[in-house]
Write an enzyme that holds these catalytic residues in place. Structure first.
Site, PDB file in Angstrom:
ATOM      1  N   HIS A   1     -14.354  23.078  16.596  1.00 53.81           N
ATOM      2  CA  HIS A   1     -13.586  22.374  15.568  1.00 53.81           C
ATOM      3  C   HIS A   1     -14.307  21.077  15.161  1.00 53.81           C
ATOM      4  O   HIS A   1     -14.588  20.857  13.980  1.00 53.81           O
ATOM      5  CB  HIS A   1     -12.191  22.068  16.127  1.00 53.81           C
ATOM      6  CG  HIS A   1     -11.282  21.359  15.176  1.00 53.81           C
ATOM      7  ND1 HIS A   1     -10.290  22.003  14.475  1.00 53.81           N
ATOM      8  CD2 HIS A   1     -11.197  20.056  14.814  1.00 53.81           C
ATOM      9  CE1 HIS A   1      -9.648  21.132  13.715  1.00 53.81           C
ATOM     10  NE2 HIS A   1     -10.171  19.941  13.909  1.00 53.81           N
ATOM     11  N   GLU A   2     -14.621  20.252  16.147  1.00 54.40           N
ATOM     12  CA  GLU A   2     -15.268  18.970  15.838  1.00 54.40           C
ATOM     13  C   GLU A   2     -16.658  19.195  15.227  1.00 54.40           C
ATOM     14  O   GLU A   2     -17.108  18.424  14.390  1.00 54.40           O
ATOM     15  CB  GLU A   2     -15.349  18.084  17.087  1.00 54.40           C
ATOM     16  CG  GLU A   2     -13.998  17.738  17.734  1.00 54.40           C
ATOM     17  CD  GLU A   2     -12.972  17.135  16.776  1.00 54.40           C
ATOM     18  OE1 GLU A   2     -13.374  16.575  15.749  1.00 54.40           O
ATOM     19  OE2 GLU A   2     -11.752  17.242  17.067  1.00 54.40           O
TER      20      GLU A   2
ATOM     21  N   HIS B   1     -16.270  19.465  11.493  1.00 54.51           N
ATOM     22  CA  HIS B   1     -16.175  18.142  10.866  1.00 54.51           C
ATOM     23  C   HIS B   1     -17.564  17.502  10.783  1.00 54.51           C
ATOM     24  O   HIS B   1     -17.939  16.922   9.768  1.00 54.51           O
ATOM     25  CB  HIS B   1     -15.276  17.223  11.705  1.00 54.51           C
ATOM     26  CG  HIS B   1     -13.805  17.491  11.553  1.00 54.51           C
ATOM     27  ND1 HIS B   1     -13.168  17.492  10.336  1.00 54.51           N
ATOM     28  CD2 HIS B   1     -12.830  17.736  12.487  1.00 54.51           C
ATOM     29  CE1 HIS B   1     -11.855  17.739  10.523  1.00 54.51           C
ATOM     30  NE2 HIS B   1     -11.630  17.890  11.811  1.00 54.51           N
TER      31      HIS B   1
ATOM     32  N   GLU C   1     -10.625  19.147   7.093  1.00 51.19           N
ATOM     33  CA  GLU C   1     -10.010  20.040   8.079  1.00 51.19           C
ATOM     34  C   GLU C   1     -10.374  21.496   7.778  1.00 51.19           C
ATOM     35  O   GLU C   1     -10.468  22.312   8.698  1.00 51.19           O
ATOM     36  CB  GLU C   1      -8.489  19.815   8.072  1.00 51.19           C
ATOM     37  CG  GLU C   1      -7.765  20.351   9.282  1.00 51.19           C
ATOM     38  CD  GLU C   1      -8.108  19.642  10.605  1.00 51.19           C
ATOM     39  OE1 GLU C   1      -8.840  18.634  10.584  1.00 51.19           O
ATOM     40  OE2 GLU C   1      -7.660  20.128  11.655  1.00 51.19           O
TER      41      GLU C   1
END
Ligand code: ZN
Length: 506
Positions: free
Chosen positions: A263-264, A267, A293
């Protein structure tokens, strides 16, 4: 001659530098700093915050914006310079509308409310936090009053995170999601079965670090420009396009740290792939929180929870966790990481229930802002709606209304961007699948260069140059639409739970 534009760029570059210095201090605080440094660090960050605010609202910046605006009139309106001036003008005009006193009160109240929230949550003591929630809402109303009347006052708050988004659109989106998701979740909770025993509880740390290292390396993380460090609450921060910091935590169950890292990474990749020409200015970041997101969820869910990805990582999983995964295969790994299970905590929620958690918060924020709810009754309303949407009975406020940090930070308007990100990711993925026919096979082989390249060319390189709705038009051919997400979810859950169960949920 473009003296105004040059002056503007210099001023903006210095503001960006100061913001990035603050980001380093913040990263250091969360990753490296010994606890006794906290008080001094708070002072340093407050000082820096004040300097940044003074510069971002200075008459000198205002003059440079006006002059530059005249100078770029002749340019292509989509050129980097014309767009830079447009965004700088927008940021400046918003910033100067909020009186310094109110700004300071918001920061001061948030700092105090955060401390109270931490304790109230620990003790599950909502009445303790309630007066601060009231203050936060009052401050949000006063903030809204600084701006011209909007169709819906909530639009003003939303605009800080998702520029030009409309509350009415968001309401329609959540209505559609609730209509589709509530029966789906109820059916699966009643009779869906997935064996996820290998993921139960804490897995050994060393093999998890190794698995994460292998995956991030395949994704494209290079030591030259990236770091990954342990922390308490995982986050990503970009100090520069060539200095991307990811954080993770190993105190979580199952593969949470792996999925959180993916997820990170999403980003981080967004900010890493912004065009170098835009670096050191306000365009060197994502277009909005929703678009940001969408990138983290794309890597976490569309890539990381795909069947092809299970094929890619299963050999490593079996090698690194031999006892847990003996007798399992890629298919069963795929099923366990896509399990649907209603639960109390948003940040631990699966793909099907997550957006119902967000819907609840969005609805309550709207009601609180409009004064339609009695704050004394908020926990009861929360719990009743959790039962209605997810069928779970919330046992206490720690697992209920007190779980999120947002309402102590005066960040009303933030929550909907999580769901917008889900929907954008699914819409974007349909387009990517159409344009990269070898995508599934690439994922299975651990080849991500083409996907990264596609994202760079289509989205990342623009940074914040275009408004969220412009990007929606360019990349998706229209506005945010929940149907792509619902198609994706149904497809995946059919693979996990079988055709007949899913058919009975519609
Ligand atoms: Zn995120």
């Amino acid at each position: 001659m473009q003296d105004g534009l040059s002056r503007l760029k210099l001023l903006l570059a210095e503001i960006k530098d100061l913001g990035r210095v603050a980001a380093v201090l913040d990263w250091d605080q969360q990753v490296m700093m010994p606890p006794a440094g906290a008080e001094s660090r708070a002072e340093q960050l407050t000082t820096l915050g004040r300097v940044i605010h003074e510069r971002a609202t200075s008459p000198e910046l205002g003059r440079a914006v006006e002059e530059a605006a005249l100078e770029v009139e002749e340019l292509d309106p989509d050129s980097d310079d014309a767009r830079l001036v447009r965004i700088a003008k927008r940021d400046f005009e918003k910033a100067v509308r909020v009186p310094t006193d109110l700004q300071a009160e918001i920061i001061g109240t948030s700092a105090e409310a955060y401390g109270v929230w931490v304790e109230a949550r620990r003790e599950s003591d909502y009445p303790r936090f309630r007066p601060y929630l009231e203050k936060t809402i009052d401050l949000s109303r006063r903030y809204v009053d600084c701006f011209p009347p909007a169709e819906d006052p909530y639009d003003v708050l939303l605009d800080d995170y998702e520029p030009e988004a409309s509350s009415a659109d968001v309401r329609r989106i959540f209505a559609r999601l609730k209509e589709a998701l509530i029966p789906l979740v109820r059916t699966i909770a009643a009779s869906g079965e997935v064996d996820d025993a290998p993921l139960a509880g804490r897995l050994p740390v060393e093999p998890r670090i190794e698995l994460q290292r292998r995956v991030l390396e395949l994704f494209g993380v290079e030591p030259q420009a990236w770091r990954l460090d342990p922390t308490v609450h995982p986050f990503e921060t970009a100090i520069a396009i060539g200095d991307i910091r990811l954080t993770t935590r190993y105190e979580a169950d199952g593969f949470e740290s792996l999925f959180s890292s993916m997820h990170e990474f999403g980003h981080g990749l967004y900010e890493h792939q912004v065009a170098p020409a835009l670096d050191r200015g306000p365009l060197a970041r994502g277009a909005s929180l929703g678009w940001h997101e969408s990138q983290s969820l794309l890597w976490e869910n569309l890539v990381g929870r795909s069947r092809a990805f299970a094929d890619l990582v299963f050999p490593s999983v079996a090698e690194l966790f031999p006892e847990r995964f003996s007798g399992h295969d890629a298919e069963s790994l795929f099923r366990m990481v896509n399990k649907v299970e209603p639960s109390f905590i948003r940040v631990e929620a699966d793909q099907a229930t997550y957006n119902l958690h967000v819907a609840l918060r969005f609805e309550l924020e709207q009601d609180m802002l409009a004064g339609r709810v009695e704050l004394d009754e908020l926990p009861q309303i929360w719990n009743a709606r959790m039962e209605e949407y997810l069928g779970v009975v919330v046992p206490n406020d720690r697992l209920g209304v007190l779980q999120d940090v947002h309402w102590s930070h005066a960040s009303l308007g933030y929550f909907p961007t999580y769901t917008l990100g889900f929907l954008l990711a699914a819409q974007l993925w349909e387009r990517i699948e159409g344009e990269l026919p070898g995508l599934e096979e690439d994922i299975r082989r651990g080849e991500f260069a083409e996907l990264r390249q596609w994202l760079r060319e289509s989205l990342h390189r623009h940074g914040r140059k275009f408004m969220p709705a412009e990007l929606q038009q360019q990349l998706l051919g229209g506005p945010v639409d929940p149907e792509a997400f619902l198609r994706h979810l149904r497809g995946k859950l059919t693979a996990v739970y079988g055709e007949s169960l899913l058919a009975s949920a519609s």
